[in-house]
Design a protein around this motif. Structure first.
Motif, mmCIF file in Angstrom:
data_model
loop_
_atom_site.group_PDB
_atom_site.id
_atom_site.type_symbol
_atom_site.label_atom_id
_atom_site.label_comp_id
_atom_site.label_asym_id
_atom_site.label_seq_id
_atom_site.Cartn_x
_atom_site.Cartn_y
_atom_site.Cartn_z
ATOM 1 N N UNK A 1 -6.364 -28.665 49.556
ATOM 2 C CA UNK A 1 -5.384 -27.728 48.994
ATOM 3 C C UNK A 1 -5.590 -27.561 47.489
ATOM 4 N N UNK A 2 -5.866 -28.653 46.790
ATOM 5 C CA UNK A 2 -6.111 -28.569 45.347
ATOM 6 C C UNK A 2 -7.369 -27.753 45.050
ATOM 7 N N UNK A 3 -8.405 -27.950 45.857
ATOM 8 C CA UNK A 3 -9.632 -27.176 45.678
ATOM 9 C C UNK A 3 -9.376 -25.694 45.922
ATOM 10 N N UNK A 4 -8.563 -25.398 46.929
ATOM 11 C CA UNK A 4 -8.245 -24.003 47.230
ATOM 12 C C UNK A 4 -7.468 -23.374 46.072
ATOM 13 N N UNK B 1 -7.658 -24.210 42.899
ATOM 14 C CA UNK B 1 -8.631 -23.979 41.825
ATOM 15 C C UNK B 1 -9.495 -22.764 42.113
ATOM 16 N N UNK B 2 -9.923 -22.602 43.371
ATOM 17 C CA UNK B 2 -10.741 -21.451 43.747
ATOM 18 C C UNK B 2 -9.981 -20.146 43.523
ATOM 19 N N UNK B 3 -8.730 -20.096 43.949
ATOM 20 C CA UNK B 3 -7.950 -18.861 43.824
ATOM 21 C C UNK B 3 -7.710 -18.479 42.362
ATOM 22 N N UNK B 4 -7.824 -19.431 41.463
ATOM 23 C CA UNK B 4 -7.643 -19.148 40.040
ATOM 24 C C UNK B 4 -8.919 -18.645 39.372
#
Length: 86
Positions: A57-60, A62-65
């Motif tokens: 979830x944290x990686x997702x 960061x990706x969306x940002x």
């Protein structure tokens, strides 16, 4: 459960966040208790993804940002944004 969420602010900008308790987090945002959004309330939840793993979830989030992630959001929510233009 872990949530990655997108809020639409009154200034037209988006806020992307991550939490374990989405309902509680949204209440905090709209109560002005989150520094980065307190001047932009009211906020509206426009998108949410749910996952079982915190790191995923944290990686997702960061990706969306990222630039590519923002393009994904615009594509994924194209009908929402189209409705704002009308």
């Amino acid at each position: 459960m872990f949530y990655v969420y997108i809020l639409s602010a009154k200034d037209g900008n988006l806020y992307i966040g991550f939490t374990e308790d989405l309902k509680k987090r949204l209440l905090k945002h709209n109560a002005g208790k989150v520094f980065s959004t307190k001047s932009r309330i009211p906020l509206k939840l426009i998108y949410c993804e749910v996952g079982l793993n915190k790191l995923d979830a944290k990686q997702r989030e960061r990706y969306l940002k990222t630039g590519v992630g923002k393009r994904f959001i615009k594509y994924r929510l194209k009908n929402y944004f189209k409705g704002l233009e009308q």
